[in-house]
Design an enzyme around this catalytic site. Structure first.
Site, short mmCIF file in Angstrom:
data_model
loop_
_atom_site.label_atom_id
_atom_site.label_comp_id
_atom_site.label_asym_id
_atom_site.label_seq_id
_atom_site.Cartn_x
_atom_site.Cartn_y
_atom_site.Cartn_z
N HIS A 117 -2.06 9.97 -9.68
CA HIS A 117 -2.36 11.17 -8.89
C HIS A 117 -1.11 12.03 -8.76
O HIS A 117 -0.09 11.58 -8.25
CB HIS A 117 -2.87 10.79 -7.50
CG HIS A 117 -4.29 10.32 -7.50
ND1 HIS A 117 -5.17 10.59 -6.49
CD2 HIS A 117 -4.99 9.63 -8.43
CE1 HIS A 117 -6.35 10.07 -6.78
NE2 HIS A 117 -6.26 9.47 -7.94
N TYR A 146 5.92 11.03 0.65
CA TYR A 146 4.64 10.46 0.21
C TYR A 146 4.80 9.69 -1.10
O TYR A 146 4.24 8.60 -1.26
CB TYR A 146 3.58 11.56 0.06
CG TYR A 146 2.18 11.02 -0.08
CD1 TYR A 146 1.40 10.76 1.05
CD2 TYR A 146 1.63 10.74 -1.32
CE1 TYR A 146 0.12 10.25 0.94
CE2 TYR A 146 0.34 10.23 -1.45
CZ TYR A 146 -0.40 9.98 -0.31
OH TYR A 146 -1.67 9.47 -0.43
N LYS A 158 1.72 3.76 3.51
CA LYS A 158 3.03 3.14 3.34
C LYS A 158 3.08 1.62 3.52
O LYS A 158 4.08 0.99 3.14
CB LYS A 158 4.04 3.77 4.35
CG LYS A 158 4.40 5.20 4.03
CD LYS A 158 5.27 5.28 2.79
CE LYS A 158 5.41 6.66 2.24
NZ LYS A 158 4.86 6.84 0.88
N PRO A 194 -2.19 3.73 8.62
CA PRO A 194 -2.40 3.93 7.18
C PRO A 194 -2.27 5.38 6.70
O PRO A 194 -2.29 5.62 5.49
CB PRO A 194 -3.82 3.41 6.96
CG PRO A 194 -4.47 3.39 8.29
CD PRO A 194 -3.41 3.25 9.32
N TYR A 239 -7.04 14.60 2.71
CA TYR A 239 -6.74 14.27 4.10
C TYR A 239 -7.27 15.44 4.93
O TYR A 239 -6.79 16.57 4.77
CB TYR A 239 -5.23 14.12 4.32
CG TYR A 239 -4.63 12.87 3.69
CD1 TYR A 239 -4.33 12.82 2.34
CD2 TYR A 239 -4.35 11.75 4.47
CE1 TYR A 239 -3.77 11.68 1.77
CE2 TYR A 239 -3.79 10.60 3.91
CZ TYR A 239 -3.51 10.57 2.56
OH TYR A 239 -2.96 9.44 2.00
P1 RFL Z 1 -0.91 -9.38 4.65
O1 RFL Z 1 -1.64 -8.64 3.56
O2 RFL Z 1 -1.44 -9.33 6.02
O3 RFL Z 1 -0.84 -10.90 4.17
C1 RFL Z 1 -0.41 -11.94 5.04
C2 RFL Z 1 -1.02 -13.25 4.56
O4 RFL Z 1 -0.56 -14.30 5.41
C3 RFL Z 1 -1.67 -15.13 5.77
N1 RFL Z 1 -1.36 -15.79 7.05
C4 RFL Z 1 -0.89 -17.05 7.15
N2 RFL Z 1 -0.64 -17.98 6.22
C5 RFL Z 1 -0.19 -19.17 6.65
N3 RFL Z 1 0.02 -19.46 7.97
C6 RFL Z 1 -0.22 -18.57 8.92
N4 RFL Z 1 0.00 -18.86 10.21
C7 RFL Z 1 -0.70 -17.30 8.53
N5 RFL Z 1 -1.03 -16.17 9.21
C8 RFL Z 1 -1.43 -15.27 8.30
C9 RFL Z 1 -2.85 -14.18 5.83
O5 RFL Z 1 -4.09 -14.87 5.69
C10 RFL Z 1 -2.53 -13.26 4.66
O6 RFL Z 1 -3.09 -13.73 3.45
O7 RFL Z 1 0.63 -8.94 4.72
P2 RFL Z 1 1.61 -8.47 3.55
O8 RFL Z 1 1.55 -9.42 2.37
O9 RFL Z 1 2.92 -8.20 4.20
O10 RFL Z 1 0.99 -7.11 3.00
C11 RFL Z 1 0.94 -5.96 3.81
C12 RFL Z 1 -0.26 -5.08 3.42
O11 RFL Z 1 -1.41 -5.89 3.37
C13 RFL Z 1 -0.47 -3.92 4.40
O12 RFL Z 1 0.76 -3.34 4.76
C14 RFL Z 1 -1.36 -2.79 3.81
O13 RFL Z 1 -2.65 -3.26 3.57
C15 RFL Z 1 -1.42 -1.57 4.74
N6 RFL Z 1 -2.31 -0.51 4.27
C16 RFL Z 1 -1.89 0.39 3.30
N7 RFL Z 1 -0.68 0.27 2.73
C17 RFL Z 1 -0.30 1.11 1.71
O14 RFL Z 1 0.85 0.98 1.21
N8 RFL Z 1 -1.11 2.11 1.23
C18 RFL Z 1 -2.37 2.30 1.73
O15 RFL Z 1 -3.09 3.15 1.22
C19 RFL Z 1 -2.78 1.45 2.84
N9 RFL Z 1 -3.99 1.59 3.38
C20 RFL Z 1 -3.59 -0.36 4.81
C21 RFL Z 1 -4.42 0.72 4.34
C22 RFL Z 1 -4.07 -1.23 5.78
C23 RFL Z 1 -5.34 -1.07 6.30
N10 RFL Z 1 -5.79 -2.01 7.26
C24 RFL Z 1 -7.04 -2.63 7.24
C25 RFL Z 1 -4.84 -2.56 8.20
C26 RFL Z 1 -5.67 0.91 4.85
C27 RFL Z 1 -6.14 0.05 5.84
C28 RFL Z 1 -7.51 0.33 6.38
C1 PHB Z 2 -7.11 3.98 0.70
O1 PHB Z 2 -7.56 4.37 -0.39
O2 PHB Z 2 -7.50 2.93 1.22
C2 PHB Z 2 -6.09 4.78 1.40
C3 PHB Z 2 -5.53 5.87 0.76
C4 PHB Z 2 -4.57 6.65 1.40
C5 PHB Z 2 -4.19 6.31 2.70
C6 PHB Z 2 -4.74 5.21 3.33
C7 PHB Z 2 -5.70 4.43 2.68
O3 PHB Z 2 -3.27 7.09 3.33
#
Ligand code: RFL
Ligand code: PHB
Length: 390
Positions: free
Chosen positions: A72, A385, A297, A293, A201
């Site tokens: 993108h 971004y 980041k 989100p 957005y």
């Molecule tokens: P995770 O993915 O939470 O993984 C942690 C893992 O640890 C396990 N765990 C344990 N294991 C052993 N013992 C325990 N006591 C434990 N407790 C937990 C869990 O089961 C899990 O498997 O952390 P990690 O690896 O640091 O990764 C971080 C990312 O997942 C997170 O920052 C992103 O998903 C955030 N996020 C976004 N980030 C982006 O860079 N770009 C995006 O577009 C974006 N969109 C989003 C997002 C997060 C969202 N939600 C649901 C919070 C959109 C959403 C809606």
């Molecule tokens: C997504 O596709 O899940 C997404 C994209 C951009 C954002 C957050 C989530 O800023």
């Protein structure tokens, strides 16, 4: 069991760190609380910065990402019925982002770890961290009802916001910063073509909305909802109707609707724990920080933490030089705080806050109007971004 680095958590942070270490001959064991199916079923991030792409390539999983990921060069911000394009590539000298779902990144990392013989233990219970203020830390847990002890040199806490690692740190050794936003994001996945080939957005008086995607035939949409809303209160029809109301008419009319196959509500929070190192325990990714989100980041910060920790551990094990390991917390936090600021700024500017004072509301409207009207402000937005340098 004995290993060099015990990694807690098989999310993107733990799997990526494990793969990079594995590839330079440093032994790791990953302990994951959930089942493999559960780990692979989580739908989260979608947007990858160039730095994260580079690390995933380094970990040997560039192939499918480059074949299926969507590059993108820009995105749109809508303000009520006006549409403004942010030309990421033009404003940053050619930089762009890639849309490739976190679910796919995780799957690729899991497959690569299996191919290269890395050990991941799933469904482990009661993970506890011990003696990480010494040179002989160990981790205990229960697997299939049996008590297991893992001796190691370092522990990487990659277990997300609700994990055991950060909670193992004595309260007087850690400082936390937190802001909870008074709204959440209701997100759906649907196998319908995205409304636009770029992300949108939407800032609207009814609340924020985001049009994103996972592929040319799979859409990811979000709308700002009340913090306490339950999923059951939102039928697919209600979701589509509310989404369309928050988009300019020509975009709203072009939205293809269909049944959702995933629907969830995410609370929005900014959180940072300092420092990110406690003796021989290192916190990585969501275990140390959370961003809302809006700036895309979270996963990208997890990747830059992994980069700094990997460099430190490589220095320790391969070059007998701890300079970069000593610098881990500072290097990671410098970048984390910039992304925390950016995510807070995007969130504040684009959402509607309940009970906001009229003065603050006008200031935020003006912030958005200024940003969209100023090349300098749009350049700063685009620079953040696409991702600040590591
Ligand atoms: P995770 O993915 O939470 O993984 C942690 C893992 O640890 C396990 N765990 C344990 N294991 C052993 N013992 C325990 N006591 C434990 N407790 C937990 C869990 O089961 C899990 O498997 O952390 P990690 O690896 O640091 O990764 C971080 C990312 O997942 C997170 O920052 C992103 O998903 C955030 N996020 C976004 N980030 C982006 O860079 N770009 C995006 O577009 C974006 N969109 C989003 C997002 C997060 C969202 N939600 C649901 C919070 C959109 C959403 C809606
Ligand atoms: C997504 O596709 O899940 C997404 C994209 C951009 C954002 C957050 C989530 O800023």
């Amino acid at each position: 069991m004995t290993t060099q680095v015990c990694i807690i958590g098989a999310g993107p942070s733990g799997l990526l760190l494990g793969q990079l270490l594995n590839d330079i001959g440093v032994e790791t064991i990953i302990l994951e609380r959930a089942s493999l199916d559960h780990v692979l079923s989580r739908v989260r991030a979608g947007v990858l910065e160039q730095g994260a792409i580079g690390l995933l390539e380094q970990a040997g999983i560039g192939g499918r990402m480059h074949a299926e990921g969507l590059v993108h060069e820009g995105f749109a911000i809508t303000r009520e019925d006006d549409v403004h394009r942010i030309d990421l590539s033009g404003l940053t000298g050619g930089k762009c982002v890639t849309v490739y779902g976190q679910t796919e990144v995780t799957r690729d990392l899991v497959d690569r770890r299996a191919e290269t013989g890395g050990v991941t233990l799933y469904e482990v219970e009661t993970v506890e961290l011990h003696a990480f203020d010494s040179d002989k830390p160990h981790v205990t847990c229960r697997i299939d009802g049996q008590e297991v002890r893992i001796n190691c040199r370092f522990i990487a806490g990659c277990d997300g916001f609700h994990g055991a690692s950060r909670r193992a740190v004595p309260e007087d050794a850690i400082r936390t910063f937190e802001k909870v936003y008074p709204f959440g994001w209701l997100g759906i996945l649907s196998d319908v073509p995205p409304v636009s080939h770029e992300l949108i957005y939407a800032s609207h008086s009814r609340g924020f909305a985001l049009c994103s995607m996972r592929s040319k035939s799979r859409s990811r949409y979000y709308i700002q909802c009340n913090a306490g809303d339950s999923i059951e209160a939102w039928s697919d029809n209600q979701f589509w109707t509310e989404l369309r109301r928050r988009l300019p008419p020509e975009i709203a009319e072009a939205v293809t609707t269909g049944p959702s196959f995933e629907k969830s509500i995410a609370p929005l929070r900014s959180f940072v724990a300092e420092p990110m190192r406690f003796g021989n325990l290192f916190l990585v990714g969501d275990a140390a920080h959370i961003v809302p989100p809006t700036g895309a980041k979270g996963l990208n910060l997890a990747a830059s933490d992994v980069h700094y920790l990997f460099e430190g551990l490589r220095g320790h094990f391969l070059e007998h030089d701890d300079t970069l390991l000593e610098a881990y917390s500072k290097r990671a936090l410098d970048r984390v705080w910039k992304a925390v600021r950016f995510s807070w700024w995007m969130t504040t500017m684009l959402h509607r806050f309940p009970d906001q004072a009229p003065f603050e509301a006008r200031i935020l409207e003006t912030e958005l109007a200024f940003t969209l009207g100023s090349e300098a402000a749009k350049t700063a937005l685009a620079e953040n971004y696409v991702g600040l340098p590591y």
